[in-house]
Design a protein around this motif. Structure first.
Motif, PDB file in Angstrom:
ATOM      1  N   GLU A 123       6.322   7.076  -4.660  1.00 23.47           N
ATOM      2  CA  GLU A 123       7.414   8.047  -4.801  1.00 23.47           C
ATOM      3  C   GLU A 123       8.765   7.365  -4.613  1.00 23.47           C
ATOM      4  OE1 GLU A 123       8.628  11.990  -5.678  1.00 23.47           O
ATOM      5  OE2 GLU A 123       6.621  11.143  -5.729  1.00 23.47           O
ATOM      6  N   GLN A 164       6.214  -0.727   1.057  1.00 24.06           N
ATOM      7  CA  GLN A 164       6.724  -1.028  -0.274  1.00 24.06           C
ATOM      8  C   GLN A 164       7.841  -2.053  -0.160  1.00 24.06           C
ATOM      9  OE1 GLN A 164       6.202  -1.466  -3.524  1.00 24.06           O
ATOM     10  NE2 GLN A 164       5.486   0.642  -3.503  1.00 24.06           N
ATOM     11  N   PHE A 170       6.841  14.987  -0.176  1.00 25.06           N
ATOM     12  CA  PHE A 170       5.480  15.115   0.354  1.00 25.06           C
ATOM     13  C   PHE A 170       5.387  16.298   1.311  1.00 25.06           C
ATOM     14  CE2 PHE A 170       4.634  11.106  -1.588  1.00 25.06           C
ATOM     15  CZ  PHE A 170       3.271  11.095  -1.796  1.00 25.06           C
ATOM     16  N   SER A 183      11.710  10.922  -0.654  1.00 23.28           N
ATOM     17  CA  SER A 183      10.259  10.751  -0.834  1.00 23.28           C
ATOM     18  C   SER A 183       9.489  11.495   0.243  1.00 23.28           C
ATOM     19  CB  SER A 183       9.894   9.263  -0.809  1.00 23.28           C
ATOM     20  OG  SER A 183      10.512   8.582  -1.873  1.00 23.28           O
ATOM     21  N   ARG A 233       1.267   9.480  -5.896  1.00 25.18           N
ATOM     22  CA  ARG A 233       0.199   9.728  -4.924  1.00 25.18           C
ATOM     23  C   ARG A 233       0.523   9.207  -3.531  1.00 25.18           C
ATOM     24  NH1 ARG A 233      -4.694   7.367  -8.295  1.00 25.18           N
ATOM     25  NH2 ARG A 233      -3.237   7.187  -9.986  1.00 25.18           N
ATOM     26  N   THR A 234       1.475   8.272  -3.442  1.00 24.89           N
ATOM     27  CA  THR A 234       1.804   7.663  -2.155  1.00 24.89           C
ATOM     28  C   THR A 234       3.316   7.699  -1.936  1.00 24.89           C
ATOM     29  OG1 THR A 234       2.103   5.442  -3.059  1.00 24.89           O
ATOM     30  CG2 THR A 234      -0.152   6.065  -2.381  1.00 24.89           C
ATOM     31  N   LEU A 235       3.711   7.560  -0.682  1.00 21.94           N
ATOM     32  CA  LEU A 235       5.139   7.489  -0.367  1.00 21.94           C
ATOM     33  C   LEU A 235       5.792   6.271  -1.026  1.00 21.94           C
ATOM     34  CD1 LEU A 235       5.058   8.544   3.380  1.00 21.94           C
ATOM     35  CD2 LEU A 235       6.355   9.671   1.569  1.00 21.94           C
ATOM     36  N   GLY A 236       5.085   5.146  -1.020  1.00 17.55           N
ATOM     37  CA  GLY A 236       5.620   3.950  -1.662  1.00 17.55           C
ATOM     38  C   GLY A 236       5.839   4.135  -3.146  1.00 17.55           C
ATOM     39  N   ASN A 266       5.767  16.106  -4.666  1.00 16.74           N
ATOM     40  CA  ASN A 266       5.753  14.683  -5.021  1.00 16.74           C
ATOM     41  C   ASN A 266       5.157  14.467  -6.403  1.00 16.74           C
ATOM     42  OD1 ASN A 266       3.537  15.580  -3.168  1.00 16.74           O
ATOM     43  ND2 ASN A 266       2.587  13.708  -3.970  1.00 16.74           N
ATOM     44  N   GLY A 307       0.830  -1.201   0.000  1.00 12.83           N
ATOM     45  CA  GLY A 307       0.000   0.000   0.000  1.00 12.83           C
ATOM     46  C   GLY A 307       0.857   1.239   0.000  1.00 12.83           C
ATOM     47  N   GLY A 308       0.236   2.351   0.259  1.00 13.18           N
ATOM     48  CA  GLY A 308       0.919   3.628   0.209  1.00 13.18           C
ATOM     49  C   GLY A 308       2.071   3.765   1.176  1.00 13.18           C
ATOM     50  N   ASN A 309       1.979   3.113   2.332  1.00 12.95           N
ATOM     51  CA  ASN A 309       3.023   3.253   3.338  1.00 12.95           C
ATOM     52  C   ASN A 309       3.904   2.024   3.466  1.00 12.95           C
ATOM     53  OD1 ASN A 309       2.130   5.805   3.898  1.00 12.95           O
ATOM     54  ND2 ASN A 309       0.867   5.170   5.613  1.00 12.95           N
TER      55      ASN A 309
END
Length: 135
Positions: A64, A30, A51, A47, A59-62, A56, A26-28
């Protein structure tokens, strides 16, 4: 597992079944397949910074993180180049350490020791990560 800024945890893990773990990313969280944990740490910090600054590209840190490690703005290319593969990968969790340990348990991952990275490899990844800044 190495904590960075109390917000990012990086661990080297063995992935045995990519199809099983990909839907759970998910977004957090990876998983990345690169040669050097220091490159992952640098790209993770970049990353977070993007944000914080609102610059960025993903859409997510993962997402990026993948872009930074691959040195591209195309997520499909980044996934193909540095996305999770069977075998050793780096797990990156943006969040609390307890959450990182929970992810390792839930994904059924085996943690490995972090290896030292030769400076030549680190330099290449630093250049790729920084390249995304100017694209």
């Amino acid at each position: 597992m190495v904590p960075l800024m109390d917000r990012v945890f990086i661990g080297k893990v063995i992935v045995q079944n990519v199809e099983k773990v990909v839907p759970r990313l998910g977004g957090n969280v990876q998983l990345v397949s690169v040669d050097c944990w220091r490159a992952v740490a640098f790209a993770s910090l970049l990353s977070i910074r993007t944000f914080e600054r609102g610059t960025n590209h993903a859409r997510t840190l993962g997402g990026e993180l993948l872009l930074r490690l691959a040195g591209t703005l195309q997520i499909r290319d980044a996934i193909r180049e540095v996305g999770v593969k069977e075998g050793p990968n780096y797990l990156v969790v943006f969040g609390e350490e307890s959450y990182a340990k929970k992810v390792i348990d839930e994904f059924g991952l085996e943690e490995l020791p972090l290896d030292e990275c030769p400076d030549e490899i680190v330099k290449t990844f630093f250049e790729k990560s920084a390249l995304v800044e100017v694209l």
